[in-house]
Motif scaffolding. Sequence first.
Motif, mmCIF file in Angstrom:
data_model
loop_
_atom_site.group_PDB
_atom_site.id
_atom_site.type_symbol
_atom_site.label_atom_id
_atom_site.label_comp_id
_atom_site.label_asym_id
_atom_site.label_seq_id
_atom_site.Cartn_x
_atom_site.Cartn_y
_atom_site.Cartn_z
ATOM 1 N N ILE A 67 4.576 6.416 -2.214
ATOM 2 C CA ILE A 67 3.412 7.286 -2.456
ATOM 3 C C ILE A 67 2.246 6.870 -1.577
ATOM 4 O O ILE A 67 1.533 7.718 -1.027
ATOM 5 N N THR A 114 -1.365 6.749 -11.638
ATOM 6 C CA THR A 114 -0.513 6.705 -12.829
ATOM 7 C C THR A 114 0.572 5.644 -12.685
ATOM 8 O O THR A 114 0.817 4.862 -13.605
ATOM 9 N N MET A 115 1.221 5.604 -11.512
ATOM 10 C CA MET A 115 2.294 4.638 -11.301
ATOM 11 C C MET A 115 1.773 3.208 -11.199
ATOM 12 O O MET A 115 2.451 2.265 -11.611
ATOM 13 N N THR A 163 -3.277 10.991 -7.735
ATOM 14 C CA THR A 163 -3.122 10.970 -9.186
ATOM 15 C C THR A 163 -1.821 10.273 -9.562
ATOM 16 O O THR A 163 -1.787 9.449 -10.483
ATOM 17 N N GLU A 164 -0.754 10.612 -8.821
ATOM 18 C CA GLU A 164 0.528 9.946 -9.081
ATOM 19 C C GLU A 164 0.426 8.445 -8.824
ATOM 20 O O GLU A 164 0.974 7.632 -9.588
ATOM 21 N N ASN A 205 -1.079 13.362 -5.006
ATOM 22 C CA ASN A 205 -0.478 12.061 -4.687
ATOM 23 C C ASN A 205 -1.358 10.910 -5.172
ATOM 24 O O ASN A 205 -0.843 9.879 -5.631
#
Length: 141
Positions: A24, A9-10, A5-6, A3
């Motif tokens: 997230i 990235t987002m 990492t997401e 999460n």
Amino acid sequence: MLNKTELSTMSTMMSNVAPEVINIKREIAALQKEVEKQKERISTAEGESEALSVSELMAQYSNLQVQLQLAIQAYSSSLITLENARVEAYQKLQHLVTVESPTLPDDNAYPTVIYNLVLFGVSLLLIYGIVRIVVATIREL
């Protein structure tokens, strides 16, 4: 881990107020709260259920390890003692002297039944003969 990492990235592609980024962040916060609850539950006893804390379990574990080491040492020393006794018994057995080896008879010599019966018959005849002579001698007188 996934999460975060997401989120990183987002956040590079979207703004911090985007709904996906906010979701997230909420998931990450919920997971962190759950991890904290589990850590607290593991590290402390749970009230009336008298569950052991991790530190108490570790103390018991180390105590059991010490007992295990003592038992292993006692076992190994008794094995050494047993082996020494076995060697000593073997050495004493080597000093044992055989005077004469045991033997079995070739044939059973006694009692011979036929010989005994014939001897008994001859003895009875002899006694009968002596009694007849004595009786005959007494009648002639």
